[in-house]
Motif scaffolding. Structure first.
Motif, PDB file in Angstrom:
ATOM      1  N   PRO A 189       0.963  -1.163   0.149  1.00  0.00           N
ATOM      2  CA  PRO A 189       0.065  -0.073   0.055  1.00  0.00           C
ATOM      3  C   PRO A 189       0.774   1.396   0.014  1.00  0.00           C
ATOM      4  CG  PRO A 189       0.005  -0.931   2.220  1.00  0.00           C
ATOM      5  CD  PRO A 189       0.741  -1.855   1.226  1.00  0.00           C
ATOM      6  N   VAL A 190       2.195   1.083   0.059  1.00  0.00           N
ATOM      7  CA  VAL A 190       3.088   2.251   0.283  1.00  0.00           C
ATOM      8  C   VAL A 190       4.407   2.245  -0.889  1.00  0.00           C
ATOM      9  CG1 VAL A 190       2.539   2.780   2.740  1.00  0.00           C
ATOM     10  CG2 VAL A 190       4.388   1.239   2.364  1.00  0.00           C
ATOM     11  N   ASP A 191       4.939   3.000  -0.985  1.00  0.00           N
ATOM     12  CA  ASP A 191       6.027   3.075  -1.745  1.00  0.00           C
ATOM     13  C   ASP A 191       7.269   3.629  -1.418  1.00  0.00           C
ATOM     14  OD1 ASP A 191       7.385   3.800  -4.763  1.00  0.00           O
ATOM     15  OD2 ASP A 191       6.683   1.965  -4.811  1.00  0.00           O
ATOM     16  N   PHE A 192       8.575   3.410  -1.589  1.00  0.00           N
ATOM     17  CA  PHE A 192       9.636   4.146  -1.283  1.00  0.00           C
ATOM     18  C   PHE A 192       9.839   5.356  -2.041  1.00  0.00           C
ATOM     19  CE2 PHE A 192      14.266   4.600  -0.465  1.00  0.00           C
ATOM     20  CZ  PHE A 192      14.355   4.468   1.025  1.00  0.00           C
ATOM     21  N   SER A 193       9.243   5.420  -3.256  1.00  0.00           N
ATOM     22  CA  SER A 193       9.308   6.813  -4.102  1.00  0.00           C
ATOM     23  C   SER A 193       8.472   7.859  -3.335  1.00  0.00           C
ATOM     24  CB  SER A 193       9.052   6.362  -5.169  1.00  0.00           C
ATOM     25  OG  SER A 193       7.540   6.122  -5.230  1.00  0.00           O
ATOM     26  N   GLN A 194       7.831   7.584  -2.325  1.00  0.00           N
ATOM     27  CA  GLN A 194       6.987   8.627  -1.738  1.00  0.00           C
ATOM     28  C   GLN A 194       7.805   9.248  -0.680  1.00  0.00           C
ATOM     29  OE1 GLN A 194       3.807   6.140   0.170  1.00  0.00           O
ATOM     30  NE2 GLN A 194       2.784   6.089  -1.871  1.00  0.00           N
TER      31      GLN A 194
END
Length: 300
Positions: A189-194
């Motif tokens: 549900p999340v991404d490191f690019s955020q």
């Protein structure tokens, strides 16, 4: 008037097979259950009695003795209901139905419906190691059981369906290898690019993920420590099949598997509260349960 069924259970993260023995003999009508049983297992007497009645069968007014072995291990959970009910029915009819070692798991409702149980995956994996090639499981656990490729799984939704299925087994059960569902990609549900900014912390997280190192983040509240930690698992390498099995077993024991969920592909993430107890962190308790460390296995 004796019948033996094969079932299974888990204690902590270890699984074992349970032999359910049923004897129906003359005497005062009663139903006794022995074998170092927890309260959930003892309560199955009433569930089984009413479930059999509402399924259209009758329990003879005789003395019924049910033994769950090995007797030196505490039995917990509700997964023995279906095996006990089938054992009573076949013993009462004086029919020896033992085509082969067939594992039976399932909780029985008062209307005769077979409900899902926790820990099906680790129990089936243990059964495969013991040479069991077939099992009868609740319909709601079908997707989870498909992970075990060496096991022929027969899903049922009611006691009557399980009774007719078990009664009609041939002497040699045809083993059909389950192809299972194809592996899917991990979706987080999340991404490191955020993560914006914090170049030094991001670089440290990337190095830790590449080499599977430990990482300590400290700083002011709101600086992004939790945000980065939560997204480290998204840049870790994809889990191998064995790692997916290990994570899925933990989820299965915890009862966190969804009805149609099969193999867990996402690495777990656990945020530990600073007031966590030793049992909550490491696991244990009166009834052994996985702690935060176990829940985060192969993850963060």
């Amino acid at each position: 008037m004796y019948q033996s069924m094969l079932s299974g259970a888990y204690h902590g993260m270890e699984s074992y097979l349970v032999h359910v023995e049923v004897d129906v003999s003359d005497g005062l009508p009663c139903m006794d259950m022995i074998g170092y049983l927890a309260s959930q297992v003892k309560e199955s007497r009433e569930r089984v009695r009413v479930g059999i009645k509402n399924s259209g069968y009758k329990i003879p007014p005789k003395r019924i003795t049910i033994s769950l072995s090995p007797a030196d291990i505490r039995k917990d959970g509700s997964g023995f209901d279906l095996s006990v009910a089938l054992g009573i029915l076949f013993a009462a009819e004086n029919v020896r139905v033992q085509p082969k070692e067939v594992l039976v798991l399932g909780e029985l409702g008062l209307n005769g419906a077979v409900k899902r149980v926790n820990g099906v995956l680790p129990i089936l994996l243990k059964a495969v190691q013991e040479g069991v090639a077939c099992c009868i499981i609740p319909k709601e656990n079908e997707a989870e059981a498909e992970i075990v490729r060496e096991m022929t799984c027969i899903p049922v939704s009611s006691l009557r369906e399980a009774y007719e299925c078990f009664r009609d087994f041939p002497k040699d059960i045809p083993v059909k290898r389950s192809a299972g569902q194809g592996r899917r990609e991990a979706r987080y549900p999340v991404d490191f690019s955020q993560v914006a900014g914090q170049q030094q912390a991001r670089r440290a997280a990337e190095i830790a993920a590449a080499g599977f190192h430990n990482l300590l983040l400290f700083g002011q509240p709101g600086s992004g420590k939790t945000m980065i930690a939560e997204r480290i698992r998204t840049i870790l390498p994809p889990m191998t099949y064995d790692e997916c099995i290990e994570v899925t077993k933990i989820r299965s024991v915890l009862g966190e598997m969804k009805e149609k969920e099969t193999l867990v592909m996402e690495r777990p993430y656990e945020a530990v509260h600073h007031l966590v107890t030793p049992q909550g962190l490491l696991g244990g308790g009166a009834v052994p349960a996985p702690g935060i460390v176990t829940r985060a296995h192969n993850g963060v």
